[in-house]
Enzyme design. Structure first.
Site, PDB file in Angstrom:
ATOM      1  N   GLY A  73       0.804  -1.219   0.000  1.00 12.68           N
ATOM      2  CA  GLY A  73       0.000   0.000   0.000  1.00 12.68           C
ATOM      3  C   GLY A  73       0.839   1.272   0.000  1.00 12.68           C
ATOM      4  N   ASN A  74       2.055   1.211   0.616  1.00 11.51           N
ATOM      5  CA  ASN A  74       2.887   2.416   0.712  1.00 11.51           C
ATOM      6  C   ASN A  74       3.470   2.845  -0.632  1.00 11.51           C
ATOM      7  OD1 ASN A  74       4.616   0.150   0.706  1.00 11.51           O
ATOM      8  ND2 ASN A  74       6.209   1.208   1.849  1.00 11.51           N
ATOM      9  N   LYS A 104     -13.083 -10.143   5.449  1.00 12.57           N
ATOM     10  CA  LYS A 104     -12.291  -8.995   5.000  1.00 12.57           C
ATOM     11  C   LYS A 104     -13.149  -7.721   4.990  1.00 12.57           C
ATOM     12  CE  LYS A 104      -8.937  -6.904   2.750  1.00 12.57           C
ATOM     13  NZ  LYS A 104      -7.690  -6.565   3.400  1.00 12.57           N
ATOM     14  N   LYS A 107      -3.419  -9.779  -2.023  1.00  9.73           N
ATOM     15  CA  LYS A 107      -2.545  -9.508  -3.168  1.00  9.73           C
ATOM     16  C   LYS A 107      -1.226 -10.299  -3.120  1.00  9.73           C
ATOM     17  CE  LYS A 107       0.992  -6.386  -1.977  1.00  9.73           C
ATOM     18  NZ  LYS A 107       0.947  -6.496  -0.570  1.00  9.73           N
ATOM     19  N   LYS A 119       2.191 -12.647   3.482  1.00 11.38           N
ATOM     20  CA  LYS A 119       3.483 -12.491   2.783  1.00 11.38           C
ATOM     21  C   LYS A 119       4.364 -13.707   3.052  1.00 11.38           C
ATOM     22  CE  LYS A 119       3.358  -7.509   3.524  1.00 11.38           C
ATOM     23  NZ  LYS A 119       2.479  -7.210   2.403  1.00 11.38           N
TER      24      LYS A 119
HETATM   25  P1  ADP Z   1       1.279  -4.067   2.508  1.00  8.99           P
HETATM   26  O1  ADP Z   1       0.381  -2.965   2.107  1.00  8.99           O
HETATM   27  O2  ADP Z   1       2.691  -3.878   2.044  1.00  8.99           O
HETATM   28  O3  ADP Z   1       0.749  -5.434   2.194  1.00  8.99           O
HETATM   29  P2  ADP Z   1       0.712  -4.688   5.321  1.00  8.99           P
HETATM   30  O4  ADP Z   1       0.336  -3.626   6.291  1.00  8.99           O
HETATM   31  O5  ADP Z   1      -0.327  -5.615   4.846  1.00  8.99           O
HETATM   32  O6  ADP Z   1       1.431  -3.923   4.114  1.00  8.99           O
HETATM   33  O7  ADP Z   1       1.911  -5.556   5.925  1.00  8.99           O
HETATM   34  C1  ADP Z   1       3.096  -4.948   6.462  1.00  8.99           C
HETATM   35  C2  ADP Z   1       2.961  -4.769   7.979  1.00  8.99           C
HETATM   36  O8  ADP Z   1       3.014  -6.036   8.634  1.00  8.99           O
HETATM   37  C3  ADP Z   1       4.078  -4.005   8.645  1.00  8.99           C
HETATM   38  O9  ADP Z   1       3.865  -2.623   8.591  1.00  8.99           O
HETATM   39  C4  ADP Z   1       4.049  -4.553  10.079  1.00  8.99           C
HETATM   40  O10 ADP Z   1       3.444  -3.631  10.950  1.00  8.99           O
HETATM   41  C5  ADP Z   1       3.152  -5.776  10.013  1.00  8.99           C
HETATM   42  N1  ADP Z   1       3.681  -6.987  10.659  1.00  8.99           N
HETATM   43  C6  ADP Z   1       2.906  -7.866  11.335  1.00  8.99           C
HETATM   44  N2  ADP Z   1       3.620  -8.884  11.810  1.00  8.99           N
HETATM   45  C7  ADP Z   1       4.906  -8.661  11.420  1.00  8.99           C
HETATM   46  C8  ADP Z   1       6.126  -9.391  11.609  1.00  8.99           C
HETATM   47  N3  ADP Z   1       6.154 -10.539  12.280  1.00  8.99           N
HETATM   48  N4  ADP Z   1       7.260  -8.887  11.065  1.00  8.99           N
HETATM   49  C9  ADP Z   1       7.237  -7.718  10.382  1.00  8.99           C
HETATM   50  N5  ADP Z   1       6.108  -6.985  10.174  1.00  8.99           N
HETATM   51  C10 ADP Z   1       4.950  -7.448  10.689  1.00  8.99           C
HETATM   52 MG    MG Z   2      -1.063  -6.260   2.958  1.00 15.92          MG
END
Ligand code: ADP
Ligand code: MG
Length: 323
Positions: free
Chosen positions: A19-20, A139, A224, A286
């Site tokens: 998203g960033n 969701k 995604k 992820k």
């Molecule tokens: P994107 O839009 O890139 O998919 P998300 O917000 O869905 O971003 O996922 C990234 C976020 O996951 C990070 O900002 C972090 O706060 C969170 N997160 C949760 N658990 C973990 C973890 N174990 N290690 C790193 N980040 C984590």
């Molecule tokens: Mg995400």
């Protein structure tokens, strides 16, 4: 066409943008803001093209599709223009986000004298109509409502489900089924082989189900990163790189004992995944997507910071999942 999984291209890489890449914290989502962010993202992507990688780019669309759903709803309320269902709204966001990437990345490549072109493919993703997710929508999508508003909408739309979302109001929830097949996979690989940089499966793709030889869009949202794995595997990419707002996957994230993961085997990572180290809906998918990618024959999946894309790809930063 033969199975592309058995025809891995060593230089083909799928990059998933978080998203960033499109919106920063605190921004409201004007096109100027989004275009500005994508312009910066495109510089980082161009660095990868410069390194000789063939790129297929995928991206999230959470805030964008939320806004599109709202515009449709407002249009219906104010002007009587019928609102479109979620699959069509998803297609709209794939189009405009793809346009921004095409424009800014091509501008950057041209400025660097690189003879490469960018094209967006409106992408459908096949899900299983028997997926458990359809019985249990989880969701949250779109705007927040009061309880009364939510009840009124549910009356008008049988099948819509609303839940109370962590004290912030009532929100519609939709199923998040597991992606199976990228319908446009052959077209995407053909474009890659012809030299194009392809934007595909935006927002996790448009979810469709196939029944009696007919495909139909469904009201659902696909993660995604999980869709990105399907894309990377099915087009025969060797690497899958997930770029986000955190520099790596961590154990015990957010606690004093948090530990950054560097190079890790899929089996060991799966153990940590099952122990619950990675939050559902953010880092969880992820990690799961990375494990799946290497299990399905990919050489390496990486998770790292968008603004360190080149370092992540070179193995100098991020978490690297290997078979
Ligand atoms: P994107 O839009 O890139 O998919 P998300 O917000 O869905 O971003 O996922 C990234 C976020 O996951 C990070 O900002 C972090 O706060 C969170 N997160 C949760 N658990 C973990 C973890 N174990 N290690 C790193 N980040 C984590
Ligand atoms: Mg995400």
């Amino acid at each position: 066409m033969e199975d592309m999984k058995d025809d891995r291209d060593p230089k083909l890489m799928v990059v998933a943008l978080g998203g960033n890449a499109l919106l920063r914290r605190g921004q409201r989502g004007s096109i100027e803001e989004q275009y500005g962010n994508v312009t910066i993202t495109s510089r980082w992507l161009a660095d990868l093209v410069d390194e000789g990688y063939r790129l297929v780019i995928t991206h999230g669309n959470g805030p964008q599709v939320g806004a599109t759903l709202l515009r449709h709803e407002a249009g219906q309320k104010l002007y009587g223009i019928p609102a479109f269902p979620m699959d069509v709204c998803g297609a709209e966001t794939q189009g405009f986000i793809g346009y921004m990437i095409q424009q800014t990345l091509r501008n950057e490549l041209k400025a660097r004298g690189l003879d490469k072109y960018v094209i967006t493919v409106v992408t459908r993703v096949i899900v299983d109509e028997d997926d458990q997710a359809f019985e249990n929508p989880t969701k949250p999508v779109g705007p927040f409502y009061t309880k009364d508003e939510a009840e009124r909408i549910m009356e008008g739309h049988p099948g819509f489900i609303f839940i109370e979302d962590s004290g912030r109001g009532w929100r519609r929830v939709v199923p998040s089924p597991d992606p199976k097949i990228i319908a446009e996979r052959y077209a995407i690989r053909t474009l890659v082989d012809a030299g194009f940089i392809v934007v595909a499966s935006g927002g996790g793709g448009i979810p469709i189900v196939e029944k009696d030889n007919e495909a139909k869009g469904v009201e659902a949202v696909i993660d995604k990163d999980l869709a990105g794995e399907r894309l990377a595997t099915l087009i025969g990419a060797s690497r899958f790189v997930i770029l986000t707002d955190v520099d790596a996957a961590y154990l015990n994230y957010g606690t004093p004992s948090q530990k950054r993961l560097g190079v890790i085997e899929a089996g060991e990572l799966e153990g940590y995944y099952l122990e619950g180290h990675f939050k559902q809906g953010s880092m969880g998918p992820k990690v799961l997507a990375s494990i799946r990618f290497v299990r399905n024959g990919g050489s390496e999946a990486a998770i790292g910071a968008l603004n360190k894309a080149l370092d992540v790809v070179k193995g100098k930063a991020g978490t690297h999942v290997v078979p």
